[in-house]
Design an enzyme around this catalytic site. Structure first.
Site, mmCIF file in Angstrom:
data_model
loop_
_atom_site.group_PDB
_atom_site.id
_atom_site.type_symbol
_atom_site.label_atom_id
_atom_site.label_comp_id
_atom_site.label_asym_id
_atom_site.label_seq_id
_atom_site.Cartn_x
_atom_site.Cartn_y
_atom_site.Cartn_z
ATOM 1 C CB SER A 130 0.530 -7.790 -6.462
ATOM 2 O OG SER A 130 -0.201 -6.740 -5.210
ATOM 3 C CE LYS A 184 4.449 -8.156 -6.603
ATOM 4 N NZ LYS A 184 5.252 -8.624 -5.168
ATOM 5 C CG HIS A 187 3.310 -3.141 -6.420
ATOM 6 N ND1 HIS A 187 3.127 -4.131 -5.526
ATOM 7 C CD2 HIS A 187 1.862 -3.437 -6.544
ATOM 8 C CE1 HIS A 187 1.991 -4.044 -4.795
ATOM 9 N NE2 HIS A 187 1.040 -3.806 -5.569
ATOM 10 C CG ASN A 188 5.943 -5.184 -3.222
ATOM 11 O OD1 ASN A 188 5.156 -5.343 -4.210
ATOM 12 N ND2 ASN A 188 6.835 -6.290 -2.893
ATOM 13 C CD GLU A 191 3.073 -3.946 -0.393
ATOM 14 O OE1 GLU A 191 3.303 -4.519 0.734
ATOM 15 O OE2 GLU A 191 2.799 -4.311 -1.703
#
Length: 468
Positions: A130, A184, A187-188, A191
């Site tokens: 990231s 990940k 995480h996105n 986001e």
């Protein structure tokens, strides 16, 4: 010529940035690309760093240029291209070599690739990266999944090139097989929620308070100096204060209101549902992007759907700021709950606090709150819910009232705030010891004889329903 410490296959935006980052830290990097005419240009443009690069025109030359056991980072599209590359490179590899997929891959595919290589002596790593191009070049946040053996090989290089937070490298071996790519993905998803909430507050200030883009940018810049300090708040303030050189208008005002998405946000929602979780703030953010793509339908709706909004007081800036604070806490809490559910399902033993820490620099969702989240995740956390940790209980107590007022006033004014609303609904669900799903259980038993549990007796029961 000395052999390379690591190989990077794929010299697109992210691959070339990571290769230069590695070279910048003194590692010797073998580089190649499917379009071989890119290679010479890349090395030429590397300037003084070219001395650390070993260009290879063929896959065979690329593999031969590496020290053993080999570490190869592939920065290519996920899916079929990655599978084809694994098939092509494995015959050239030896026991102990490691293949790293550094793209945004579906963690299910990563688990399958890892399983397919079991027993071959070749290790497979799914690594989430990231930070975009700037992060890849000067310090990304990285979430590594794979074997302990592969981490021993990768760790010195990964820690050297990672972003640093007060000296702490923002990279960790989070778990085996698909753990890195799953972290990940979540995480996105977080986001997406954070971006959507910022956009919703922008919409309230624009459509409710009548402020122009530069004025809203000033508000966001003030917020970025306080508890809401984050990369996304910082760039949002800058976006709103940027001017289109062609028209002289604020840049954001000439951009079509249709947002794209590449899939990781949807994966977060899909996996949440598979695991029996519901990340409502993330789900709402994904839905909002989908709705945004229906521009023509929305314009038609503007002329025919009832405009029944009532005049409502525009929320105060302090309420908006605290609403964002509560929304950010709740979206992250949903993400960490999903990570824990996956950890339990797949036996990953994820260290949630450490994951929060490696997001503190380099990545897109870096923010001042991540230290608070890490502390909460290491504290007493009843039933595995971050929002029940004492630290989060106190922070939400001070900010949930403003979130409630903002959502209510937005609803009265007819301004959509789906992510903020979704976060608030989840909070309210979690604070009701007695919910309303007893009605759903009764309905299911009425039409399908599914049975239900009783408060006063064990076992499965059926109702004596009044029927026609």
């Amino acid at each position: 010529m000395a052999q390379a410490d690591i190989g990077v296959y794929g010299l697109g935006t992210m691959g070339s940035a990571l290769a230069l980052n590695l070279a910048d830290h003194g590692f010797r990097v073998a580089v190649t690309n499917r379009e071989t005419d890119w290679i010479a240009d890349f090395v030429s443009e590397a300037g003084p760093l070219a001395q650390h690069l070993v260009p290879a025109a063929t896959l065979e030359q690329f593999v031969a240029a590496l020290k053993t056991p080999r570490t190869i980072l592939f920065m290519i599209p996920s899916g079929a291209p990655m599978d084809a590359m694994i098939a092509a490179v494995t015959p050239l590899l030896s026991d102990g070599d490691t293949i790293i997929d550094g793209g945004n891959a579906d963690f299910n595919a990563t688990r399958a690739r890892d399983a397919a290589l079991q027993g071959s002596g070749i290790h497979f790593v799914g690594m989430g990266v990231s930070g975009g191009e700037e992060g890849a070049r000067h310090g990304p946040s990285m979430m590594v999944g794979g074997s302990d053996h592969s981490w021993v090989q990768l760790k010195p290089m990964a820690e050297a090139i990672a972003a640093k937070y007060k000296g702490d490298p923002c990279v960790a071996h989070v778990g085996p097989d698909g753990a890195g790519h799953f972290v990940k993905t979540v995480h996105n998803g977080i986001e997406y929620a954070d971006m959507q909430m910022i956009a919703e507050l922008y919409g309230l200030l624009r459509d409710g308070a009548g402020r122009n883009a530069p004025q809203i940018g000033e508000v966001f810049a003030r917020w970025n100096a306080g508890p809401l300090q984050s990369y996304l708040m910082n760039i949002s303030a800058r976006v709103l204060q940027s001017v289109d050189p062609e028209t002289g208008h604020p840049m954001v005002d000439v951009i079509l209101d249709k947002a794209g998405q590449k899939g990781t946000g949807r994966w977060t929602v899909i996996e949440a549902l598979k695991l029996g979780q519901s990340a409502s703030a993330i789900e709402a953010a994904i839905a909002a992007r989908g709705w945004s793509s229906e521009k023509d339908a929305r314009q038609a709706g503007e002329t025919v759907l009832a405009a029944d909004a009532q005049p409502a007081a525009v929320p105060q800036d302090a309420d908006l700021e605290n609403a964002m604070l509560a929304g950010r806490i709740l979206a992250h809490a949903q993400g960490f709950r999903l990570l824990q559910a996956a950890s339990d399902e797949f036996g990953w033993s994820l260290d949630l606090a450490r994951i929060a820490e490696i997001w503190r620099a380099g990545c897109i969702i870096r923010s001042a709150l991540l230290d608070d989240f890490a502390a909460a995740l290491r504290s007493d956390m009843p039933f595995g819910h971050m929002i029940l940790a004492p630290r989060m209980v106190d922070m939400l107590a001070a900010s949930i009232g403003p979130l409630r007022r903002v959502v209510a006033q937005a609803a009265l004014a007819g301004v959509p705030v789906p992510a903020l609303s979704g976060a608030l609904s989840w909070y309210d669900t979690m604070r009701h010891g007695r919910g309303s799903t007893n009605m759903i259980q009764a309905q299911r038993d009425f039409f399908g004889a599914h049975g239900f549990e009783r408060l006063d007796k064990d076992g499965k029961h059926h109702g004596m329903w009044m029927r026609d």
